[in-house]
Design an enzyme around this catalytic site. Structure first.
Site, PDB file in Angstrom:
ATOM      1  N   LYS A   7      -3.091  -9.656  -2.664  1.00 28.73           N
ATOM      2  CA  LYS A   7      -1.562  -9.772  -2.752  1.00 28.73           C
ATOM      3  C   LYS A   7      -0.871 -10.333  -3.378  1.00 28.73           C
ATOM      4  O   LYS A   7       0.591 -10.850  -4.118  1.00 28.73           O
ATOM      5  CB  LYS A   7      -1.175  -8.268  -3.823  1.00 28.73           C
ATOM      6  CG  LYS A   7      -0.782  -7.588  -2.230  1.00 28.73           C
ATOM      7  CD  LYS A   7       0.139  -7.293  -2.679  1.00 28.73           C
ATOM      8  CE  LYS A   7       1.076  -6.512  -1.478  1.00 28.73           C
ATOM      9  NZ  LYS A   7       1.180  -6.564  -0.295  1.00 28.73           N
TER      10      LYS A   7
ATOM     11  N   GLY B 157       0.303  -1.346  -0.001  1.00 25.20           N
ATOM     12  CA  GLY B 157       0.105   0.016  -0.092  1.00 25.20           C
ATOM     13  C   GLY B 157       1.041   1.220   0.447  1.00 25.20           C
ATOM     14  O   GLY B 157       0.175   2.169  -0.154  1.00 25.20           O
ATOM     15  N   ASN B 158       1.684   1.784   0.780  1.00 26.54           N
ATOM     16  CA  ASN B 158       3.216   2.836   1.012  1.00 26.54           C
ATOM     17  C   ASN B 158       3.500   2.743  -0.336  1.00 26.54           C
ATOM     18  O   ASN B 158       3.783   3.869  -0.431  1.00 26.54           O
ATOM     19  CB  ASN B 158       4.055   2.491   1.937  1.00 26.54           C
ATOM     20  CG  ASN B 158       4.498   1.089   1.493  1.00 26.54           C
ATOM     21  OD1 ASN B 158       4.345   0.499   0.964  1.00 26.54           O
ATOM     22  ND2 ASN B 158       5.873   1.513   2.514  1.00 26.54           N
TER      23      ASN B 158
ATOM     24  N   LYS C   3       2.822 -12.513   3.621  1.00 26.93           N
ATOM     25  CA  LYS C   3       4.043 -12.423   3.138  1.00 26.93           C
ATOM     26  C   LYS C   3       5.103 -13.358   3.198  1.00 26.93           C
ATOM     27  O   LYS C   3       5.447 -13.615   3.047  1.00 26.93           O
ATOM     28  CB  LYS C   3       4.284 -10.625   3.881  1.00 26.93           C
ATOM     29  CG  LYS C   3       3.833  -9.610   3.662  1.00 26.93           C
ATOM     30  CD  LYS C   3       3.972  -8.303   3.942  1.00 26.93           C
ATOM     31  CE  LYS C   3       3.404  -7.056   3.984  1.00 26.93           C
ATOM     32  NZ  LYS C   3       2.168  -6.860   2.909  1.00 26.93           N
TER      33      LYS C   3
ATOM     34  N   LYS D 269     -13.192 -10.179   4.395  1.00 24.21           N
ATOM     35  CA  LYS D 269     -12.369  -9.263   3.718  1.00 24.21           C
ATOM     36  C   LYS D 269     -13.158  -8.055   3.719  1.00 24.21           C
ATOM     37  O   LYS D 269     -14.268  -8.053   2.752  1.00 24.21           O
ATOM     38  CB  LYS D 269     -11.954  -9.732   2.969  1.00 24.21           C
ATOM     39  CG  LYS D 269     -10.882  -8.146   2.011  1.00 24.21           C
ATOM     40  CD  LYS D 269      -9.619  -8.570   2.408  1.00 24.21           C
ATOM     41  CE  LYS D 269      -9.132  -6.890   1.959  1.00 24.21           C
ATOM     42  NZ  LYS D 269      -8.390  -6.231   2.015  1.00 24.21           N
TER      43      LYS D 269
HETATM   44  P1  ADP Z   1       1.205  -4.292   2.024  1.00 24.62           P
HETATM   45  O1  ADP Z   1      -0.282  -2.725   1.884  1.00 24.62           O
HETATM   46  O2  ADP Z   1       2.701  -3.902   2.605  1.00 24.62           O
HETATM   47  O3  ADP Z   1       0.273  -5.378   1.627  1.00 24.62           O
HETATM   48  P2  ADP Z   1       0.568  -4.824   5.327  1.00 24.62           P
HETATM   49  O4  ADP Z   1      -0.015  -3.736   6.161  1.00 24.62           O
HETATM   50  O5  ADP Z   1      -0.464  -5.837   5.314  1.00 24.62           O
HETATM   51  O6  ADP Z   1       0.982  -4.153   3.966  1.00 24.62           O
HETATM   52  O7  ADP Z   1       1.527  -5.575   6.396  1.00 24.62           O
HETATM   53  C1  ADP Z   1       2.833  -4.885   6.397  1.00 24.62           C
HETATM   54  C2  ADP Z   1       2.196  -4.723   8.506  1.00 24.62           C
HETATM   55  O8  ADP Z   1       2.403  -5.310   8.219  1.00 24.62           O
HETATM   56  C3  ADP Z   1       3.828  -3.566   8.658  1.00 24.62           C
HETATM   57  O9  ADP Z   1       2.983  -2.171   8.587  1.00 24.62           O
HETATM   58  C4  ADP Z   1       3.704  -4.019  10.644  1.00 24.62           C
HETATM   59  O10 ADP Z   1       3.007  -2.966  10.984  1.00 24.62           O
HETATM   60  C5  ADP Z   1       2.629  -5.581  10.160  1.00 24.62           C
HETATM   61  N1  ADP Z   1       3.282  -6.581  11.321  1.00 24.62           N
HETATM   62  C6  ADP Z   1       2.556  -7.634  11.564  1.00 24.62           C
HETATM   63  N2  ADP Z   1       3.253  -8.377  12.278  1.00 24.62           N
HETATM   64  C7  ADP Z   1       4.530  -7.705  11.971  1.00 24.62           C
HETATM   65  C8  ADP Z   1       5.788  -8.870  11.629  1.00 24.62           C
HETATM   66  N3  ADP Z   1       5.775  -9.637  13.139  1.00 24.62           N
HETATM   67  N4  ADP Z   1       7.085  -8.405  12.048  1.00 24.62           N
HETATM   68  C9  ADP Z   1       6.638  -6.602  10.924  1.00 24.62           C
HETATM   69  N5  ADP Z   1       5.503  -5.900  10.622  1.00 24.62           N
HETATM   70  C10 ADP Z   1       4.281  -6.577  11.394  1.00 24.62           C
HETATM   71 MG    MG Z   2      -1.188  -6.417   2.686  1.00 24.57          MG
END
Ligand code: ADP
Ligand code: MG
Length: 313
Positions: A213, A11-12, A275, A128
């Site tokens: 994604k 997203g960022n 992820k 979702k």
């Molecule tokens: P994206 O849009 O890149 O998919 P998400 O918000 O879905 O981003 O996922 C990334 C976020 O997951 C990070 O910004 C963080 O706040 C969160 N997160 C949750 N658990 C963890 C973890 N164990 N280590 C690092 N980040 C984590």
């Molecule tokens: Mg995400």
């Protein structure tokens, strides 16, 4: 030696609205062209949460205000629209950055359909939330008239929830492979892909779902035989005990360690968990494959082994 890299943008990398996206894609293009400049072959996938929410909301408003003129827009069509809009901005930002650095390379977006299993258990349990908030009355009407699933979302009102089934295969994979082989920078599987399933003959039908994604990027990386899957997000590394006093950032992770940490609940469902799961699946899919989770701005350093969390056997 140049590697074949699938980059999954979070997203960022795209921002939350039109002006934010215009600005964000410039930085995103810089990070991607850094890798192209080093001789890597790059295939780009991306999320679409805010964008598909915006489109779905706009289309729903149209139906709400002029029901005699506009029928409801299927979610699969909203995902297709989001791929077009995001692809448009990414293509332009990449084109500009490549030209600025004197690199002569074409960029093309593939509207990508991703096959899902209509028997996927996710269809029985939609989780979702998407689109606009509704009042109880509006929500009841949607349930009765359109068969939507709705939930009460954390005291903020009612929202439609849709299924998030697992991606099975990429319909346009041969086109993507041919374009990569021709030297193009390809944007594919946007928003996890347009979810479709096979019906009779060769017909594909759009599904009322959104695909994660991170999982779609994992399938894409395997099917283009990438060396590396890079998941670019809002954190530089993956942590255990995330957000706690004993938080520990990880430089590398084996699939077995990842499975142990997953079982211990270190990764939040819907954000870091998919992820790590995608990274593990890709790293185990063939010898020599690895995944990397890091910040967008650190992509180049990450590929050079200087930062991020590397997942490999
Ligand atoms: P994206 O849009 O890149 O998919 P998400 O918000 O879905 O981003 O996922 C990334 C976020 O997951 C990070 O910004 C963080 O706040 C969160 N997160 C949750 N658990 C963890 C973890 N164990 N280590 C690092 N980040 C984590
Ligand atoms: Mg995400």
């Amino acid at each position: 030696m140049g590697k074949r890299i699938v980059i999954a943008l979070g997203g960022n990398a795209l921002g939350n609205n039109l002006p934010e996206q215009m600005i964000a894609v410039k930085q995103t293009a810089k990070a991607i062209v850094d890798l192209i400049e080093e001789g890597h072959e790059v295939i780009i996938a991306h999320g679409n949460g805010p964008q598909v929410g915006m489109i779905q909301k706009a289309m729903a408003e149209l139906t709400r205000s002029e029901p005699e003129k506009y029928i409801p827009c299927p979610l699969s069509v909203c995902v297709a629209m989001s791929q077009g809009y995001i692809g448009y901005d990414l293509q332009n930002a990449l084109r500009e950055e490549l030209l600025d650095r004197g690199i002569n390379k074409g960029v093309a977006t593939v509207l990508t359909q991703v096959e899902v299993d209509p028997e996927d258990k996710a269809f029985q349990n939609p989780t979702k939330p998407i689109g606009a908030f509704m009042t109880k009355e509006e929500a009841d009407k949607m349930v009765a008239e359109r068969g939507y699933n709705v939930i009460e979302d954390a005291g903020r009102g009612y929202r439609r929830v849709v299924a998030s089934p697992k991606p099975q295969s990429i319909i346009e994979i041969q086109s993507i492979r041919d374009m990569v082989a021709a030297g193009l920078v390809v944007v594919a599987c946007g928003g996890g892909g347009i979810p479709v399933y096979k019906t009779e003959g060769h017909h594909l039908k759009g599904a009322a779902a959104v695909i994660d994604k991170d999982f779609a990027s994992c399938v894409l990386a395997q099917q283009v035989e990438a060396d590396t899957l890079i998941i670019l997000t809002a954190v530089e590394k993956v942590a255990i005990n995330f957000g706690k006093p004993n938080e520990q950032w990880l430089d590398s992770l084996t699939p077995d360690e990842a499975r142990k940490y997953i079982a211990e609940g270190h990764f939040a469902p819907g954000s870091m968990l998919p992820k790590v799961q995608a990274a593990v699946e890709f790293a185990e899919s063939a010898p020599g494959r690895s995944a990397l989770i890091t910040l967008l701005e650190k992509a180049k350093d990450g590929v050079a082994g200087r930062t991020g969390t590397a997942i490999h056997q």
